[in-house]
Design a protein around this motif. Structure first.
Motif, PDB file in Angstrom:
ATOM      1  N   ILE A 149      40.452  28.173  21.494  1.00  0.00           N
ATOM      2  CA  ILE A 149      39.632  27.519  22.468  1.00  0.00           C
ATOM      3  C   ILE A 149      39.915  28.163  23.732  1.00  0.00           C
ATOM      4  N   GLY A 150      41.238  28.364  24.038  1.00  0.00           N
ATOM      5  CA  GLY A 150      41.711  29.015  25.304  1.00  0.00           C
ATOM      6  C   GLY A 150      40.918  30.279  25.566  1.00  0.00           C
ATOM      7  N   LYS A 151      40.877  30.943  24.484  1.00  0.00           N
ATOM      8  CA  LYS A 151      40.170  32.431  24.669  1.00  0.00           C
ATOM      9  C   LYS A 151      38.691  32.037  24.853  1.00  0.00           C
ATOM     10  N   LYS A 152      38.061  31.154  24.193  1.00  0.00           N
ATOM     11  CA  LYS A 152      36.695  30.694  24.488  1.00  0.00           C
ATOM     12  C   LYS A 152      36.389  30.264  25.810  1.00  0.00           C
ATOM     13  N   LEU A 153      37.413  29.476  26.281  1.00  0.00           N
ATOM     14  CA  LEU A 153      37.301  28.961  27.806  1.00  0.00           C
ATOM     15  C   LEU A 153      37.204  30.026  28.862  1.00  0.00           C
ATOM     16  N   ILE A 154      38.116  30.849  28.530  1.00  0.00           N
ATOM     17  CA  ILE A 154      38.237  32.147  29.467  1.00  0.00           C
ATOM     18  C   ILE A 154      36.962  33.045  29.240  1.00  0.00           C
ATOM     19  N   GLU A 155      36.119  33.122  28.123  1.00  0.00           N
ATOM     20  CA  GLU A 155      35.095  34.028  28.046  1.00  0.00           C
ATOM     21  C   GLU A 155      34.265  33.236  28.797  1.00  0.00           C
ATOM     22  N   TYR A 156      33.991  31.856  28.388  1.00  0.00           N
ATOM     23  CA  TYR A 156      32.858  31.033  29.046  1.00  0.00           C
ATOM     24  C   TYR A 156      33.299  31.311  30.581  1.00  0.00           C
ATOM     25  N   ALA A 157      34.118  31.220  31.289  1.00  0.00           N
ATOM     26  CA  ALA A 157      34.640  31.259  32.615  1.00  0.00           C
ATOM     27  C   ALA A 157      34.220  32.733  33.243  1.00  0.00           C
ATOM     28  N   LEU A 158      34.413  33.578  32.598  1.00  0.00           N
ATOM     29  CA  LEU A 158      33.883  35.077  33.022  1.00  0.00           C
ATOM     30  C   LEU A 158      32.559  35.247  32.989  1.00  0.00           C
ATOM     31  N   GLU A 159      31.666  34.685  31.920  1.00  0.00           N
ATOM     32  CA  GLU A 159      30.302  34.497  32.015  1.00  0.00           C
ATOM     33  C   GLU A 159      29.640  33.712  33.183  1.00  0.00           C
ATOM     34  N   TYR A 160      30.305  32.704  33.274  1.00  0.00           N
ATOM     35  CA  TYR A 160      29.777  31.916  34.558  1.00  0.00           C
ATOM     36  C   TYR A 160      30.278  32.507  35.701  1.00  0.00           C
ATOM     37  N   ALA A 161      31.210  33.256  35.974  1.00  0.00           N
ATOM     38  CA  ALA A 161      31.485  33.831  37.276  1.00  0.00           C
ATOM     39  C   ALA A 161      30.614  35.046  37.399  1.00  0.00           C
ATOM     40  N   ARG A 162      30.114  35.624  36.373  1.00  0.00           N
ATOM     41  CA  ARG A 162      28.929  36.829  36.509  1.00  0.00           C
ATOM     42  C   ARG A 162      27.793  36.140  37.044  1.00  0.00           C
ATOM     43  N   GLN A 163      27.539  34.944  36.462  1.00  0.00           N
ATOM     44  CA  GLN A 163      26.192  34.047  36.865  1.00  0.00           C
ATOM     45  C   GLN A 163      26.147  33.827  38.127  1.00  0.00           C
ATOM     46  N   ILE A 164      27.357  33.272  38.785  1.00  0.00           N
ATOM     47  CA  ILE A 164      27.231  33.016  40.174  1.00  0.00           C
ATOM     48  C   ILE A 164      27.789  34.028  41.277  1.00  0.00           C
TER      49      ILE A 164
ATOM     50  N   PRO B  89      37.417  29.189  44.109  1.00  0.00           N
ATOM     51  CA  PRO B  89      37.179  30.365  45.071  1.00  0.00           C
ATOM     52  C   PRO B  89      38.212  30.615  45.900  1.00  0.00           C
ATOM     53  N   THR B  90      38.766  31.768  46.058  1.00  0.00           N
ATOM     54  CA  THR B  90      39.807  32.150  46.975  1.00  0.00           C
ATOM     55  C   THR B  90      39.463  33.144  48.109  1.00  0.00           C
ATOM     56  N   ARG B  91      38.549  33.888  47.906  1.00  0.00           N
ATOM     57  CA  ARG B  91      37.969  35.018  48.742  1.00  0.00           C
ATOM     58  C   ARG B  91      36.632  35.204  48.438  1.00  0.00           C
ATOM     59  N   PRO B  92      35.755  35.933  49.252  1.00  0.00           N
ATOM     60  CA  PRO B  92      34.453  36.173  48.996  1.00  0.00           C
ATOM     61  C   PRO B  92      34.383  36.773  47.419  1.00  0.00           C
ATOM     62  N   GLU B  93      33.533  36.415  47.071  1.00  0.00           N
ATOM     63  CA  GLU B  93      33.261  37.060  45.387  1.00  0.00           C
ATOM     64  C   GLU B  93      34.357  37.042  44.508  1.00  0.00           C
TER      65      GLU B  93
ATOM     66  N   MET C  33      30.218  36.435  41.109  1.00  0.00           N
ATOM     67  CA  MET C  33      31.376  36.667  41.578  1.00  0.00           C
ATOM     68  C   MET C  33      31.825  37.879  40.782  1.00  0.00           C
ATOM     69  N   LYS C  34      32.670  38.988  41.600  1.00  0.00           N
ATOM     70  CA  LYS C  34      33.129  40.339  41.124  1.00  0.00           C
ATOM     71  C   LYS C  34      34.393  40.058  40.621  1.00  0.00           C
ATOM     72  N   THR C  35      35.208  39.408  40.893  1.00  0.00           N
ATOM     73  CA  THR C  35      36.673  39.357  40.546  1.00  0.00           C
ATOM     74  C   THR C  35      37.171  38.046  40.097  1.00  0.00           C
ATOM     75  N   VAL C  36      37.737  37.969  39.077  1.00  0.00           N
ATOM     76  CA  VAL C  36      38.357  36.811  38.511  1.00  0.00           C
ATOM     77  C   VAL C  36      39.926  36.980  38.284  1.00  0.00           C
ATOM     78  N   GLU C  37      40.708  36.185  39.032  1.00  0.00           N
ATOM     79  CA  GLU C  37      42.194  36.292  39.055  1.00  0.00           C
ATOM     80  C   GLU C  37      42.768  35.330  38.214  1.00  0.00           C
TER      81      GLU C  37
END
Length: 104
Positions: free
Chosen positions: A77-92, A55-59, A94-98
């Protein structure tokens, strides 16, 4: 290939070996792990990749490290990790992933 994803809170030797491939400073890796969401990719019980979201800033989360075991590179595998991370961010809610990159 069946891959599972799990959040981990304590980094193992295997996690550090992968993370240090992408960021050679163990001190720096250790400093951001404690304040980040850490996710591992596993095939059966073997850790084959990791991604660290800080986390760096709100959301907002920053991908500060991503690494895949050499034996599994080039297999998406890297692509799948990023896809999983984006879904995880939505679940918690978050509005932005950098993506942060290191430089020498």
């Amino acid at each position: 290939m069946s891959i599972s994803f799990e959040q981990f809170t304590k980094a193992s030797k295997t996690h550090y070996e992968l993370l240090l491939d992408a960021d050679p400073s163990k001190k720096l890796v250790h400093s951001y792990l404690n304040r980040s969401y850490c996710i591992e990719a596993k095939e059966k019980q073997k850790v084959i990749g990791v991604i660290v979201l800080m986390p760096t800033r709100p959301e907002t989360l920053e991908i500060v490290n991503i690494a895949v075991s050499e034996d599994y590179q080039g297999k998406g595998i890297g692509k799948k990790l990023i896809e999983y991370a984006l879904e995880y961010a939505r679940q918690i809610k978050m509005k932005t992933v950098e993506i942060g990159t290191g430089s020498i």
